[in-house]
Design an enzyme around this catalytic site. Structure first.
Site, PDB file in Angstrom:
ATOM      1  N   CYS A  84       0.841  -1.204   0.000  1.00 44.88           N
ATOM      2  CA  CYS A  84       0.000   0.000   0.000  1.00 44.88           C
ATOM      3  C   CYS A  84       0.876   1.253   0.000  1.00 44.88           C
ATOM      4  CB  CYS A  84      -0.886   0.004   1.238  1.00 44.88           C
ATOM      5  SG  CYS A  84      -1.897   1.462   1.378  1.00 44.88           S
ATOM      6  N   CYS A 139      -0.932   6.023   7.046  1.00 43.03           N
ATOM      7  CA  CYS A 139      -2.311   5.690   7.427  1.00 43.03           C
ATOM      8  C   CYS A 139      -2.330   4.976   8.780  1.00 43.03           C
ATOM      9  CB  CYS A 139      -2.900   4.791   6.350  1.00 43.03           C
ATOM     10  SG  CYS A 139      -4.524   4.136   6.711  1.00 43.03           S
ATOM     11  N   CYS A 194      -3.575   0.029   8.948  1.00 43.63           N
ATOM     12  CA  CYS A 194      -2.763  -1.195   9.069  1.00 43.63           C
ATOM     13  C   CYS A 194      -1.501  -0.883   9.861  1.00 43.63           C
ATOM     14  CB  CYS A 194      -2.327  -1.685   7.691  1.00 43.63           C
ATOM     15  SG  CYS A 194      -3.658  -2.260   6.646  1.00 43.63           S
ATOM     16  N   GLN A 203     -19.199  -9.489  11.488  1.00 40.64           N
ATOM     17  CA  GLN A 203     -17.750  -9.669  11.337  1.00 40.64           C
ATOM     18  C   GLN A 203     -17.297  -9.117   9.985  1.00 40.64           C
ATOM     19  OE1 GLN A 203     -15.758 -10.738  13.660  1.00 40.64           O
ATOM     20  NE2 GLN A 203     -17.021 -11.889  15.080  1.00 40.64           N
ATOM     21  N   TYR A 244     -23.570 -11.698  24.058  1.00 41.68           N
ATOM     22  CA  TYR A 244     -23.025 -10.733  23.082  1.00 41.68           C
ATOM     23  C   TYR A 244     -23.237 -11.313  21.671  1.00 41.68           C
ATOM     24  CZ  TYR A 244     -20.354  -9.464  27.315  1.00 41.68           C
ATOM     25  OH  TYR A 244     -19.954  -9.147  28.604  1.00 41.68           O
ATOM     26  N   GLU A 251     -28.065  -9.598  23.574  1.00 45.73           N
ATOM     27  CA  GLU A 251     -27.315  -8.565  22.841  1.00 45.73           C
ATOM     28  C   GLU A 251     -27.890  -7.212  23.232  1.00 45.73           C
ATOM     29  OE1 GLU A 251     -24.838  -7.987  20.440  1.00 45.73           O
ATOM     30  OE2 GLU A 251     -25.635  -5.955  20.424  1.00 45.73           O
ATOM     31  N   CYS A 307     -11.638 -10.676  20.832  1.00 42.36           N
ATOM     32  CA  CYS A 307     -10.843  -9.876  19.895  1.00 42.36           C
ATOM     33  C   CYS A 307      -9.725  -9.153  20.643  1.00 42.36           C
ATOM     34  CB  CYS A 307     -11.719  -8.898  19.128  1.00 42.36           C
ATOM     35  SG  CYS A 307     -12.683  -7.837  20.192  1.00 42.36           S
TER      36      CYS A 307
HETATM   37  N1  SAH Z   1     -21.149 -12.812  18.290  1.00 39.11           N
HETATM   38  C1  SAH Z   1     -21.460 -11.779  17.335  1.00 39.11           C
HETATM   39  C2  SAH Z   1     -21.156 -10.379  17.821  1.00 39.11           C
HETATM   40  C3  SAH Z   1     -19.827 -10.144  18.472  1.00 39.11           C
HETATM   41  S1  SAH Z   1     -19.331  -8.456  18.661  1.00 39.11           S
HETATM   42  C4  SAH Z   1     -20.782 -12.046  16.015  1.00 39.11           C
HETATM   43  O1  SAH Z   1     -19.856 -12.844  15.915  1.00 39.11           O
HETATM   44  O2  SAH Z   1     -21.188 -11.440  15.013  1.00 39.11           O
HETATM   45  C5  SAH Z   1     -19.832  -8.048  20.268  1.00 39.11           C
HETATM   46  C6  SAH Z   1     -21.293  -7.722  20.391  1.00 39.11           C
HETATM   47  O3  SAH Z   1     -21.536  -7.403  21.768  1.00 39.11           O
HETATM   48  C7  SAH Z   1     -21.775  -6.511  19.594  1.00 39.11           C
HETATM   49  O4  SAH Z   1     -22.890  -6.889  18.831  1.00 39.11           O
HETATM   50  C8  SAH Z   1     -22.171  -5.479  20.677  1.00 39.11           C
HETATM   51  O5  SAH Z   1     -23.278  -4.695  20.301  1.00 39.11           O
HETATM   52  C9  SAH Z   1     -22.509  -6.371  21.841  1.00 39.11           C
HETATM   53  N2  SAH Z   1     -22.408  -5.816  23.209  1.00 39.11           N
HETATM   54  C10 SAH Z   1     -21.545  -4.889  23.678  1.00 39.11           C
HETATM   55  N3  SAH Z   1     -21.705  -4.748  25.010  1.00 39.11           N
HETATM   56  C11 SAH Z   1     -22.683  -5.591  25.393  1.00 39.11           C
HETATM   57  C12 SAH Z   1     -23.283  -5.909  26.652  1.00 39.11           C
HETATM   58  N4  SAH Z   1     -22.907  -5.320  27.774  1.00 39.11           N
HETATM   59  N5  SAH Z   1     -24.252  -6.848  26.670  1.00 39.11           N
HETATM   60  C13 SAH Z   1     -24.646  -7.466  25.526  1.00 39.11           C
HETATM   61  N6  SAH Z   1     -24.111  -7.210  24.324  1.00 39.11           N
HETATM   62  C14 SAH Z   1     -23.140  -6.280  24.250  1.00 39.11           C
END
Ligand code: SAH
Length: 458
Positions: free
Chosen positions: A78, A84, A87, A289, A318, A339, A414
């Site tokens: 890049c 930037c 990355c 994702q 989550y 969520e 993550c």
């Molecule tokens: N498992 C899903 C999302 C993971 S990302 C996937 O793989 O697509 C993390 C998620 O947690 C996000 O959607 C975010 O909105 C949510 N989140 C953040 N804080 C939270 C909380 N205190 N309770 C419930 N969900 C939460």
């Protein structure tokens, strides 16, 4: 104690050998034990470095010239890599990137989690680690009366104009440029951060890799979008596979990109994608994702670690739009997802129907609160899956999990640091981490994703 003076001075030029790497990908060199952090330095390399900042216990340097080059150093493809902020590690061979990520997780397990014995497998990488991102959110700025789009410079809000971003899906890349031009032709003014004036703040584009459906979101400061119909018409003309054109209104002075209100300008309020055989509807504000190819690998691993036989009750905390939940539901008796974003839960419910899955239920709320409530209701899941944001799980949630005594926990993370911290808390509660699998969801960046399998010690 005698005051020890740092062995280097600001603006001094020195020769330095790098012996280690930070999590952000900076080289670490030592002068009489005093560490100097130098972006883009690689272990094993000798380099000419200018000292740019001197603190009591450590300092920072700028790489002037590599004198003795690592065989793992490559020319970043890049053009704007060094300016930037997107990355961090394009200058490393892909093999080195994968090794570094595995080591980062191992270090976190040992130093933060005090888990010496946990096996951390080699990072699962991509065959082609470019053009993987299915979503871009590009800031818009005014430069000499024109709209400019690009990425933020490192640690700043100045924009680097760029023609293409090599980790972004090519179509999305071109789409941002098309929307910029269309907005400019329609006389839309750029948002001015300092004066808090102007209209267009960000252009967001997300596509479904499998379906080729595209969503465009214009993030504006004002509720009113002048020339709305013309803009919609031009976008549709330029890209007939656009399925959804949305406007998100963010009137606040903030770094957060999206505001509370999202309006449909044209088409549907969501686009579709599929991962394996499971389909998903995704709306503008939902988390999805960014690397669909690796997501399949990640979810398959999560499912393998959950080790379901078909009779289990499972909680997915989550859960976002229900992606992991719906994978699990096909192998379990019942899945409960929770969520915090209401729009994502609406998507999750829609997605269960779309896939004819009727053994998954979704709840809006903070995972830590809902989990406590489930516990009080007498819910005793066999397996719990968690996939929290970077800050990791809330302590209340960890405590509720320990009280519920599932036989297995699968932790998707993550951030290796908070993962290790939470695994340590679970270990004190009688849960042993069996293995950790890093998956490279974000090639060319220093971010690491992993899945951990945790079991109740009986
Ligand atoms: N498992 C899903 C999302 C993971 S990302 C996937 O793989 O697509 C993390 C998620 O947690 C996000 O959607 C975010 O909105 C949510 N989140 C953040 N804080 C939270 C909380 N205190 N309770 C419930 N969900 C939460």
């Amino acid at each position: 104690m005698a005051k020890v003076k740092p062995p280097v001075a600001k603006n001094e030029t020195i020769e330095l050998e790098f012996v280690d790497l930070t999590h952000e990908g900076s080289g670490v060199g030592k002068i009489n034990g005093y560490p100097l952090f130098v972006p883009y330095g690689l272990p094993g390399e000798k380099a000419k470095v200018k000292v740019v900042k001197v603190k009591k216990n450590f300092g920072f340097g700028k790489l002037l010239k590599v004198l003795d080059q690592s065989p793992e150093r490559i020319e970043p493809p890049c053009d704007v890599f060094y300016q930037c902020g997107g990355c961090q590690i394009q200058h490393m061979s892909y093999k080195m990137q994968l090794d570094v990520k595995q080591k980062q997780v191992q270090d976190a397990m040992r130093k933060i989690g005090h888990l010496e014995e946990v096996p951390v497998h080699p990072t699962i990488g991509m065959e082609d680690p470019w053009r993987y991102r299915n979503k871009v959110q590009i800031p818009v700025k005014g430069v000499e009366g024109r709209l400019e789009t690009g990425f933020y410079k490192k640690r700043s809000h100045d924009i680097i104009n760029m023609d293409t971003c090599p980790i972004t899906d090519e179509q999305n890349d071109r789409m941002v440029e098309a929307v910029r031009r269309i907005a400019e032709d329609a006389g839309i003014t750029p948002y001015d951060e300092d004066k808090h004036r102007g209209i267009l703040r960000h252009i967001m584009v997300r596509n479904g890799k499998e379906t080729n459906e595209i969503m465009v979101v214009l993030v504006t400061r004002t509720d009113k979008l002048p020339q709305q119909e013309k803009i919609v018409e031009e976008i549709r003309k330029a890209y007939p596979n656009v399925k959804s054109i949305m406007q998100n209104v963010n009137p606040e002075r903030t770094n957060v990109i999206l505001g509370k209100k999202t309006k449909l300008l044209w088409g549907e309020e969501y686009i579709h994608d599929s991962i394996g055989d499971t389909q998903f509807a995704i709306s503008a504000k939902s988390f999805y994702q960014v690397n669909p190819e690796q997501t399949k690998t990640l979810y398959d691993k999560a499912l393998e670690y959950a080790d379901l036989s078909g009779n289990e009750t499972v909680v997915d905390a989550y859960c976002g739009i229900g992606t992991i939940s719906l994978f699990l539901a096909q192998k379990a008796k019942k899945v409960y997802g929770v969520e915090i974003v209401p729009e994502a839960v609406d998507d999750a419910k829609k997605n269960a129907k779309l896939n004819h899955i009727d053994n998954a239920e979704f709840y809006v709320g903070a995972a830590e609160k809902v989990m406590d409530w489930w516990k009080a209701q007498g819910l005793r899941p066999d397996v719990i899956v968690v996939d929290p944001p970077r800050k990791g799980c809330d302590e209340t949630l960890l405590k509720a999990m320990l009280d519920m005594q599932p036989k297995r926990i699968v932790y998707v993370s993550c951030n290796p640091s908070t993962l290790a911290r939470d695994l340590n808390i679970l270990a004190e509660g009688g849960y042993e981490t069996k293995q950790v699998q890093p998956v490279d969801m974000f090639p060319q960046t220093s971010h690491v994703e992993c899945v951990a399998q945790i079991e109740l010690n009986l």
